[in-house]
Design a protein around this motif. Structure first.
Motif, PDB file in Angstrom:
ATOM      1  N   ASP A   1       0.811  -1.212   0.000  1.00 29.43           N
ATOM      2  CA  ASP A   1       0.000   0.000   0.000  1.00 29.43           C
ATOM      3  C   ASP A   1       0.847   1.267   0.000  1.00 29.43           C
ATOM      4  O   ASP A   1       0.509   2.241  -0.664  1.00 29.43           O
ATOM      5  CB  ASP A   1      -0.934   0.012   1.226  1.00 29.43           C
ATOM      6  CG  ASP A   1      -2.042  -1.016   1.112  1.00 29.43           C
ATOM      7  OD1 ASP A   1      -2.450  -1.323  -0.029  1.00 29.43           O
ATOM      8  OD2 ASP A   1      -2.494  -1.513   2.158  1.00 29.43           O
ATOM      9  N   GLY A   2       1.942   1.269   0.758  1.00 30.83           N
ATOM     10  CA  GLY A   2       2.704   2.492   0.929  1.00 30.83           C
ATOM     11  C   GLY A   2       4.114   2.456   0.385  1.00 30.83           C
ATOM     12  O   GLY A   2       4.877   3.407   0.577  1.00 30.83           O
TER      13      GLY A   2
ATOM     14  N   ASP B   1       6.310   5.837   3.729  1.00 26.95           N
ATOM     15  CA  ASP B   1       4.849   5.727   3.811  1.00 26.95           C
ATOM     16  C   ASP B   1       4.375   4.288   4.003  1.00 26.95           C
ATOM     17  O   ASP B   1       3.191   3.993   3.842  1.00 26.95           O
ATOM     18  CB  ASP B   1       4.215   6.296   2.543  1.00 26.95           C
ATOM     19  CG  ASP B   1       4.582   7.757   2.324  1.00 26.95           C
ATOM     20  OD1 ASP B   1       4.583   8.510   3.307  1.00 26.95           O
ATOM     21  OD2 ASP B   1       4.876   8.132   1.170  1.00 26.95           O
TER      22      ASP B   1
ATOM     23  N   THR C   1       2.960   0.924   5.428  1.00 24.95           N
ATOM     24  CA  THR C   1       2.003   0.566   6.473  1.00 24.95           C
ATOM     25  C   THR C   1       2.584  -0.568   7.317  1.00 24.95           C
ATOM     26  O   THR C   1       3.554  -1.219   6.918  1.00 24.95           O
ATOM     27  CB  THR C   1       0.686   0.101   5.852  1.00 24.95           C
ATOM     28  OG1 THR C   1       0.916  -1.153   5.163  1.00 24.95           O
ATOM     29  CG2 THR C   1       0.141   1.128   4.848  1.00 24.95           C
TER      30      THR C   1
ATOM     31  N   ASP D   1       2.725  -3.557   5.221  1.00 22.63           N
ATOM     32  CA  ASP D   1       3.842  -3.478   4.276  1.00 22.63           C
ATOM     33  C   ASP D   1       5.139  -3.910   4.949  1.00 22.63           C
ATOM     34  O   ASP D   1       5.915  -4.712   4.401  1.00 22.63           O
ATOM     35  CB  ASP D   1       4.029  -2.046   3.767  1.00 22.63           C
ATOM     36  CG  ASP D   1       2.891  -1.549   2.904  1.00 22.63           C
ATOM     37  OD1 ASP D   1       2.134  -2.374   2.376  1.00 22.63           O
ATOM     38  OD2 ASP D   1       2.783  -0.317   2.766  1.00 22.63           O
TER      39      ASP D   1
ATOM     40  N   ARG E   1       0.679   7.078  -7.315  1.00 26.32           N
ATOM     41  CA  ARG E   1       2.069   7.527  -7.277  1.00 26.32           C
ATOM     42  C   ARG E   1       2.252   8.802  -8.096  1.00 26.32           C
ATOM     43  O   ARG E   1       2.915   9.753  -7.654  1.00 26.32           O
ATOM     44  CB  ARG E   1       2.975   6.417  -7.818  1.00 26.32           C
ATOM     45  CG  ARG E   1       4.451   6.744  -7.808  1.00 26.32           C
ATOM     46  CD  ARG E   1       5.275   5.514  -8.136  1.00 26.32           C
ATOM     47  NE  ARG E   1       5.064   5.032  -9.483  1.00 26.32           N
ATOM     48  CZ  ARG E   1       5.758   5.447 -10.540  1.00 26.32           C
ATOM     49  NH1 ARG E   1       6.706   6.339 -10.398  1.00 26.32           N
ATOM     50  NH2 ARG E   1       5.511   4.967 -11.739  1.00 26.32           N
TER      51      ARG E   1
END
Length: 259
Positions: A9-10, A40, A42, A45, A189
């Motif tokens: 996700d990040g 960023d 998570t 992640d 992005r």
């Protein structure tokens, strides 16, 4: 989604750049990872990255980028993080951000990115970072992660150099480089980068120019390749004379990375 790409996700553009046929066999899979920044990421992640068993992280960003967006690590991470002090992009900006200065259209963005790639192999701090990268691949055990801010320009050049030194076919070198244009959530992005670039340079920059800055194009890597060949004759000679990757180090890379 390409099977090389891990969906986070990040963390954008997270993928395996091993597995290609090389001169003496095939690059190992699961040991060569590349991505964008992890500021960023998570918790999920980070847990996913933790499952990969990465022991070495090579951060090609500059000091300003690391200070602005410090990368998060999973609990229990005890690997080695390598970087060269200074600004690898020649300023406090990532290459795609640097290329946004003074442009409006996609054609201008493409020309700016091409000029940037012509000089990128010779930037002092990036050269020191690439030297650390090849030394780590040749000497350390376990999977590694190579990243910069977006994981496409500095990281793309480094991965292409490794592939060429190990005899990966040029079609596969370019395929891996261009995979950035398909990896992960491109719309999110590009939108995030567009906000940042317009805040810095103005709202006149078109959507198409932002997409050009945030993608990759064969002509960009070709520009870096051309200047390397013009100055040194080959990627192998460039790596030896500029990055210290001599015959012994190339043999060590083959021993570590080719199955």
């Amino acid at each position: 989604m390409n099977e090389r790409v891990l969906a986070f996700d990040g963390i954008h553009n997270f993928r395996d750049y091993g597995g290609y046929t090389a001169r003496d066999g095939r690059l190992r899979q699961g040991v060569l990872w590349r991505s964008g920044q992890h500021a960023d990421a998570t918790p999920d992640d980070l847990a996913g990255v933790g499952d990969l068993g990465i022991t070495t992280v090579v951060d090609l960003r500059g000091d300003s980028e690391r200070q602005l967006m410090p990368c998060l690590r999973h609990d229990g991470f005890d690997g080695l993080v390598l970087f060269a002090p200074g600004e690898t992009a020649g300023s406090e900006l990532a290459p795609h951000e640097e290329a946004g200065r003074g442009i409006t259209t996609a054609d201008e963005a493409r020309a700016a990115m091409t000029r940037l790639y012509e000089n990128m192999p010779y930037r002092d701090v990036l050269v020191r970072s690439l030297t650390l990268y090849f030394e780590a691949l040749a000497t350390r055990e376990g999977p590694s992660l190579l990243h910069c801010l977006a994981g496409k320009d500095r990281t793309g050049l480094a991965a292409a150099l490794l592939h060429r030194l190990l005899g990966v076919h040029e079609d596969d070198v370019m395929e891996d480089y261009l995979l950035t244009n398909k990896a992960g959530n491109q719309k999110r992005r590009i939108a995030a980068a567009g906000d940042s670039i317009r805040q810095r340079y103005g709202a006149q920059i078109t959507d198409e120019a932002i997409e050009t800055l945030m993608g990759v194009d064969a002509m960009y890597l070709d520009a870096a390749t051309r200047t390397i060949n013009e100055r040194y004759g080959s990627a192998e000679r460039y790596a030896e004379e500029v990055l210290g990757v001599d015959a012994a180090r190339r043999e060590a890379l083959r021993g570590k990375l080719i199955a």
